[in-house]
Design a protein around this motif. Structure first.
Motif, mmCIF file in Angstrom:
data_model
loop_
_atom_site.group_PDB
_atom_site.id
_atom_site.type_symbol
_atom_site.label_atom_id
_atom_site.label_comp_id
_atom_site.label_asym_id
_atom_site.label_seq_id
_atom_site.Cartn_x
_atom_site.Cartn_y
_atom_site.Cartn_z
ATOM 1 N N GLY A 52 36.717 78.646 -32.672
ATOM 2 C CA GLY A 52 38.055 78.516 -33.236
ATOM 3 C C GLY A 52 38.208 79.594 -34.305
ATOM 4 O O GLY A 52 37.892 79.369 -35.475
ATOM 5 N N LEU A 53 38.670 80.747 -33.893
ATOM 6 C CA LEU A 53 38.633 81.917 -34.761
ATOM 7 C C LEU A 53 39.630 81.842 -35.913
ATOM 8 O O LEU A 53 39.575 82.683 -36.818
ATOM 9 N N ALA A 54 40.508 80.863 -35.900
ATOM 10 C CA ALA A 54 41.410 80.650 -37.034
ATOM 11 C C ALA A 54 41.091 79.364 -37.795
ATOM 12 O O ALA A 54 41.491 79.216 -38.947
ATOM 13 N N THR A 55 40.369 78.441 -37.177
ATOM 14 C CA THR A 55 39.972 77.205 -37.858
ATOM 15 C C THR A 55 38.578 77.310 -38.468
ATOM 16 O O THR A 55 38.236 76.562 -39.383
ATOM 17 N N GLY A 56 37.759 78.212 -37.940
ATOM 18 C CA GLY A 56 36.393 78.339 -38.434
ATOM 19 C C GLY A 56 35.424 77.341 -37.835
ATOM 20 O O GLY A 56 34.317 77.163 -38.360
ATOM 21 N N ILE A 57 35.799 76.700 -36.734
ATOM 22 C CA ILE A 57 34.940 75.706 -36.087
ATOM 23 C C ILE A 57 34.532 76.215 -34.711
ATOM 24 O O ILE A 57 35.377 76.618 -33.907
ATOM 25 N N GLY A 58 33.241 76.187 -34.424
ATOM 26 C CA GLY A 58 32.749 76.606 -33.118
ATOM 27 C C GLY A 58 31.622 75.719 -32.643
ATOM 28 O O GLY A 58 31.142 74.851 -33.382
ATOM 29 N N THR A 59 31.218 75.909 -31.406
ATOM 30 C CA THR A 59 30.067 75.194 -30.857
ATOM 31 C C THR A 59 29.180 76.174 -30.106
ATOM 32 O O THR A 59 29.666 77.160 -29.538
ATOM 33 N N VAL A 60 27.891 75.892 -30.107
ATOM 34 C CA VAL A 60 26.933 76.687 -29.348
ATOM 35 C C VAL A 60 25.944 75.753 -28.673
ATOM 36 O O VAL A 60 25.647 74.664 -29.168
ATOM 37 N N THR A 61 25.451 76.165 -27.525
ATOM 38 C CA THR A 61 24.412 75.426 -26.814
ATOM 39 C C THR A 61 23.095 76.142 -27.021
ATOM 40 O O THR A 61 23.003 77.362 -26.847
ATOM 41 N N LEU A 62 22.069 75.377 -27.419
ATOM 42 C CA LEU A 62 20.769 75.938 -27.786
ATOM 43 C C LEU A 62 19.659 75.283 -26.975
ATOM 44 O O LEU A 62 19.809 74.148 -26.509
ATOM 45 N N PRO A 63 18.515 75.959 -26.831
ATOM 46 C CA PRO A 63 17.339 75.279 -26.273
ATOM 47 C C PRO A 63 17.003 74.070 -27.144
ATOM 48 O O PRO A 63 17.023 74.152 -28.376
#
Length: 385
Positions: free
Chosen positions: A308-319
Motif C-alpha cells: 500500500g504505497l500510500a498507506t504504508g502497509i504491505g505484506t510479504v511471504t517468507l520461509p
C-alpha cells in the motif's frame, strides 16, 4: 481439537451479552476469545486456555439508522453478511481486508486492527467504530461511545480494543459509521516494478485524482477510483494520461480478478499461505515502504509482496523458519516500522512480533488495569508481555 486445547478445555458460544458476561464471570482460568478463526495464526501463539469463548453466535444487526449512517451489530457478525444487508440501503462499512471473503467478523477485524486497500480513503476500523460494548475479564460490561459520530464522552474503549488481539476484553457489540456505496468505480493498472510503482504512486498522490485505493500487487500498480460515473470516467482519463504508456483501464471482470489476486497474496488461498511459508504484515512510512519491502526480498527471500504505497502497509511471504522471520522483524524495526506475523504453518514456532515499542510500559499498564490476572489471550503479545 486444536493444538492449543486439551481435554480440559471447554468451549462456550454465548448468544447475547448476558451470556458472554456470565461465561467470563464464572471462570477464573485462561480464556481465549475466538471468532471465525480467520486470524487464529496472527501475532503470538496463545497459551492453552481453560475456556474458549466462541463469538460466532453473537451475530445480527441490533439497530440500523440509515439517515444517521450508523449501524449497531453484535461483534460475531461476518462483515460480508453485514455489507450484504447494508447494500439494500445503498450503504456499506467501507472496509475491505482480504479476510472478509473468508468470513472475518466485525469484532475480529477490530481486535486484529486489520484493514484493506480502501483504508487509504476511509481508514481502518479504528476510524469507523463510534461505539463499543466490551465484557472485561471479570464479567463486567463496559460501554464507550454511542450512535453519534461526534460523541467524545467517556473512556474510549474502541481505541484500546483496536489491535488488542482479545487481550483486554471480549468485544460484544459495536456501532459503526457507514458510507454510501459509490455510484461507479473502476481500476487502472500500470505494469512495473515496485520501485517504479512507488514513483508513480508519489506522483498520483501529489495531484487531485484522489484514488480510493492504491496498491502494488505482484507486478503492477492498481489504482481504484470511486464516485459518480462521469467523474470517475474523467479522472480515469487524466490518470492514464499521467501514468503514460502501459496504463490501462480494467474491465469489471478484470478489476474483480485483480483485487481477488491481491487478497490471495495477502491472506493466502483459502486463508493459508503456501506450504512452508509465513506471512508478515509490515507497516512503515509510505516513503520508506517500497525500499523496505525490496530489502526483505533481496536479503531474506521475501516473495508474494503487496504494498500500500500510500498507506504504508504491505505484506510479504517468507520461509517459515524462526531465524528468517526474526531477521525480518528486526529489519522492519530498524526502518522505524512495525511488523506482525499474520500467517504461519500449523504448530510452527515463529516470533509474532519484533522488538518492543517504546510505549510497551503503557501497554502493560492498560492490560493490568483491564485484566489484572492476565487471563485473556495470554501469549498473544509474547515477548512484550
Amino acid at each position: 481439537m486444536s493444538s492449543l486445547q486439551d481435554s480440559s478445555t471447554r468451549t462456550v458460544r454465548p448468544a447475547d451479552l448476558a451470556e458472554a458476561a456470565a461465561a467470563l464471570a464464572d471462570t477464573a482460568g485462561q480464556v481465549l476469545v475466538s471468532g471465525a478463526g480467520t486470524a487464529a495464526d496472527w501475532a503470538g501463539r496463545p497459551d492453552a486456555p481453560e475456556l474458549v469463548l466462541d463469538t460466532t453466535a453473537l451475530t445480527g444487526v441490533r439497530a440500523h439508522n440509515p439517515g444517521d449512517m450508523t449501524v449497531e451489530v453484535r461483534a460475531g457478525m461476518p462483515l460480508r453478511e453485514l455489507n450484504g444487508v447494508l447494500a439494500e440501503h445503498g450503504q456499506r462499512v467501507a472496509l475491505d481486508p482480504a479476510r472478509v471473503a473468508l468470513g472475518a467478523t466485525a469484532g475480529g477485524l477490530i481486535a486484529t486492527a486489520d484493514a484493506g486497500p480502501l483504508a487509504l480513503t476511509y481508514g481502518s476500523m479504528r476510524d469507523l467504530v463510534i461505539g463499543m460494548t466490551v465484557v472485561l475479564a471479570d464479567g463486567t460490561v463496559a460501554r464507550s461511545g454511542g450512535h453519534v459520530i461526534k460523541n467524545v464522552a467517556g473512556y474510549d474503549l474502541a481505541k484500546l480494543a483496536h489491535g488488542c488481539h482479545g487481550t483486554l476484553g471480549l468485544i460484544a457489540e459495536v456501532v459503526l459509521r457507514l458510507h454510501p456505496l459509490p455510484a461507479a468505480n473502476l481500476t487502472v493498472r500500470l505494469p512495473g516494478s515496485l520501485a517504479e510503482a512507488a514513483e508513480a504512486a508519489a506522483e498520483i498522490m501529489s495531484g487531485p485524482l484522489e484514488p480510493a485505493a492504491l496498491e502494488w500487487c505482484g507486478d503492477a500498480l492498481l489504482v481504484r477510483l470511486e464516485g459518480g460515473a462521469a467523474a470517475v470516467d474523467a479522472r480515469a482519463d487524466r490518470l492514464i494520461t499521467l501514468l503514460g504508456l502501459g496504463a490501462v483501464r480494467l474491465t469489471a471482470a478484470e478489476e474483480a480478478a485483480a483485487w481477488d489476486e491481491h487478497a490471495v497474496l495477502v491472506a493466502g488461498a483459502e486463508g493459508r499461505p503456501p506450504e512452508g511459508t509465513a506471512v508478515l504484515r509490515v507497516g512503515a512510512r509510505p516513503s520508506r515502504l517500497a525500499g523496505l519491502l525490496g530489502e526483505l526480498g533481496t536479503e531474506l527471500g521475501a516473495s508474494r509482496v503487496t504494498a500500500g504505497l500510500a498507506t504504508g502497509i504491505g505484506t510479504v511471504t517468507l520461509p517459515a523458519d524462526p531465524e528468517t522471520v526474526s531477521r525480518a522483524h528486526q529489519s522492519v524495526h530498524r526502518a522505524g516500522g512495525t511488523s506482525t506475523l499474520r500467517a504461519r504453518p500449523v504448530d510452527a514456532a515463529l516470533p509474532g512480533w519484533g522488538p518492543a515499542p517504546a510505549a510497551v510500559g503503557l501497554l502493560r499498564a492498560v492490560r493490568k488495569e483491564l485484566d489484572p490476572g492476565g487471563r485473556l489471550g495470554a501469549g498473544r503479545f509474547v515477548p512484550w508481555m
